[in-house]
Design an enzyme around this catalytic site. Sequence first.
Site, mmCIF file in Angstrom:
data_model
loop_
_atom_site.group_PDB
_atom_site.id
_atom_site.type_symbol
_atom_site.label_atom_id
_atom_site.label_comp_id
_atom_site.label_asym_id
_atom_site.label_seq_id
_atom_site.Cartn_x
_atom_site.Cartn_y
_atom_site.Cartn_z
ATOM 1 N N GLY A 158 0.803 -1.226 0.000
ATOM 2 C CA GLY A 158 0.000 0.000 0.000
ATOM 3 C C GLY A 158 0.833 1.272 0.000
ATOM 4 N N HIS A 218 4.045 1.442 -8.226
ATOM 5 C CA HIS A 218 3.074 0.342 -8.072
ATOM 6 C C HIS A 218 2.110 0.313 -9.261
ATOM 7 C CE1 HIS A 218 3.818 1.242 -3.613
ATOM 8 N NE2 HIS A 218 4.157 -0.025 -3.713
ATOM 9 N N GLN A 270 14.858 -8.926 -3.596
ATOM 10 C CA GLN A 270 13.550 -9.555 -3.360
ATOM 11 C C GLN A 270 13.103 -10.334 -4.607
ATOM 12 O OE1 GLN A 270 10.112 -7.828 -1.064
ATOM 13 N NE2 GLN A 270 9.513 -7.178 -3.100
ATOM 14 N N SER A 327 9.054 5.373 -3.672
ATOM 15 C CA SER A 327 8.912 4.425 -2.568
ATOM 16 C C SER A 327 7.865 4.959 -1.598
ATOM 17 C CB SER A 327 10.252 4.278 -1.839
ATOM 18 O OG SER A 327 10.050 3.653 -0.586
HETATM 19 P P1 AMP Z 1 5.927 -2.489 -1.716
HETATM 20 O O1 AMP Z 1 4.547 -1.936 -1.570
HETATM 21 O O2 AMP Z 1 7.017 -1.542 -1.382
HETATM 22 O O3 AMP Z 1 6.075 -3.843 -1.069
HETATM 23 O O4 AMP Z 1 6.115 -2.741 -3.283
HETATM 24 C C1 AMP Z 1 5.219 -3.555 -4.007
HETATM 25 C C2 AMP Z 1 5.822 -3.851 -5.359
HETATM 26 O O5 AMP Z 1 6.015 -2.626 -6.072
HETATM 27 C C3 AMP Z 1 7.189 -4.536 -5.264
HETATM 28 O O6 AMP Z 1 7.285 -5.530 -6.273
HETATM 29 C C4 AMP Z 1 8.131 -3.399 -5.513
HETATM 30 O O7 AMP Z 1 9.383 -3.794 -6.043
HETATM 31 C C5 AMP Z 1 7.351 -2.565 -6.506
HETATM 32 N N1 AMP Z 1 7.845 -1.189 -6.510
HETATM 33 C C6 AMP Z 1 8.054 -0.403 -5.420
HETATM 34 N N2 AMP Z 1 8.579 0.780 -5.787
HETATM 35 C C7 AMP Z 1 8.702 0.746 -7.142
HETATM 36 C C8 AMP Z 1 9.204 1.660 -8.122
HETATM 37 N N3 AMP Z 1 9.682 2.861 -7.781
HETATM 38 N N4 AMP Z 1 9.167 1.288 -9.423
HETATM 39 C C9 AMP Z 1 8.695 0.055 -9.769
HETATM 40 N N5 AMP Z 1 8.220 -0.850 -8.902
HETATM 41 C C10 AMP Z 1 8.231 -0.524 -7.600
#
Ligand code: AMP
Length: 280
Positions: free
Chosen positions: A31, A37, A154, A188
Site C-alpha cells: 500500500g 506500483h 527480493q 517508494s
Molecule cells: P511495496 O509496496 O514496497 O512492497 O512494493 C510492491 C511492489 O512494487 C514490489 O514488487 C516493488 O518492487 C514494486 N515497486 C516499489 N517501488 C517501485 C518503483 N519505484 N518502481 C517500480 N516498482 C516498484
Amino acid sequence: MIIFKTARDLSAWLSAAAADGQSTGFVPTMGALHEGHLSLVRQSRAANGRTVCSIFVNPTQFNNADDFSNYPVTIEKDIELLLGAGCDALFLPSVQEVYPPEHVKKHYALGPVETVLEGAFRPGHFQGVCEVVERLLDIVAPQRLYLGQKDFQQCMVLQKLLALTSKNAHTDLIIAPTLREADGLAMSSRNLRLSDDERKGSIAIFQNLDRIRLAFGTKDSRELEAEAKSDLEGKGFRVDYIAICEPATLLPKTDGRRPAVVLAAAYLGPVRLIDNLVLS
Ligand code: AMP
C-alpha cells in the site's frame, strides 16, 4: 473493482472468472501506492484478462517494530489510484486472514541470496517475504506475478521461492523497471516519511549509483564503493551498504566487466531507503 477481505471470497470469484479462459496477473503490495506500483498494475492489465492487487503490510517481514508501526497507510487514496489504473480486484486482508490459527511457519531454503546485503541487515526479512507471498500465491494462483526491480534482491528471492514450491510451473515472474521521481529518487512508500530537507538530500543515493554506473570498469569496484559511501556519509546518511555485485549471485564483483548491479541501502534520518542500478 471488487474489494475482497477474505481469501475464500477472492478464491471463489477467481474460480468463477477462470471460466473465460483468460489469465490473471497479480501485483502484491504493502500500500501507500505510487506510480511505481501503478506501473505494475498497468503492465499486468496489458498482458492479462484480470489484474488482482493486494495491499497487506506484512508484520512477519519487518525486523524493526518502529518501521512496521510507522509504515504509511493511505488506503482511501490507494483505492482511488487502483480504480484509475483499471485494477479488477483488490485483496485487502486482515492479519488473521493471511495467518489463520492453522497457518504453519516454514523455513525456506533460499541459499546465500537470503543472507547477503538486505538479508545481512534485516535478519529474517526474506523468510517473512516468502511466507506472505507463498500464502498470497496459494490464494490468487496467478499466471503472472509482477514485481519491481527496485527490490532487486527480493526479485531473486521470490524467483527462488517459485522454484522451491514448484509454483514456477504455472506462474511466471515479470520484473518491471524502477520508476523514479524527476530528480532520480526511486519512488517508494517510505519517501512519504522524508522531511522537505531530507527529500532534497535523498537524491544523493541515485547520484552515487549513477556515478558508479559511469565510472564502473575504470577503477577498482571496492574503491568506487568506498568513495560513494563517504560521499553519502558526508551528506548525513547512515549507510548500510553500497555494493557492486554479480547480478546472478549478488557476490562482490571482482572484475570490471558488465553486467553488474550496484545496490545501496542507507538511512536518512529515520527513513531507510534502498535503490539499485543494473550496469549492462
Ligand atoms: P511495496 O509496496 O514496497 O512492497 O512494493 C510492491 C511492489 O512494487 C514490489 O514488487 C516493488 O518492487 C514494486 N515497486 C516499489 N517501488 C517501485 C518503483 N519505484 N518502481 C517500480 N516498482 C516498484
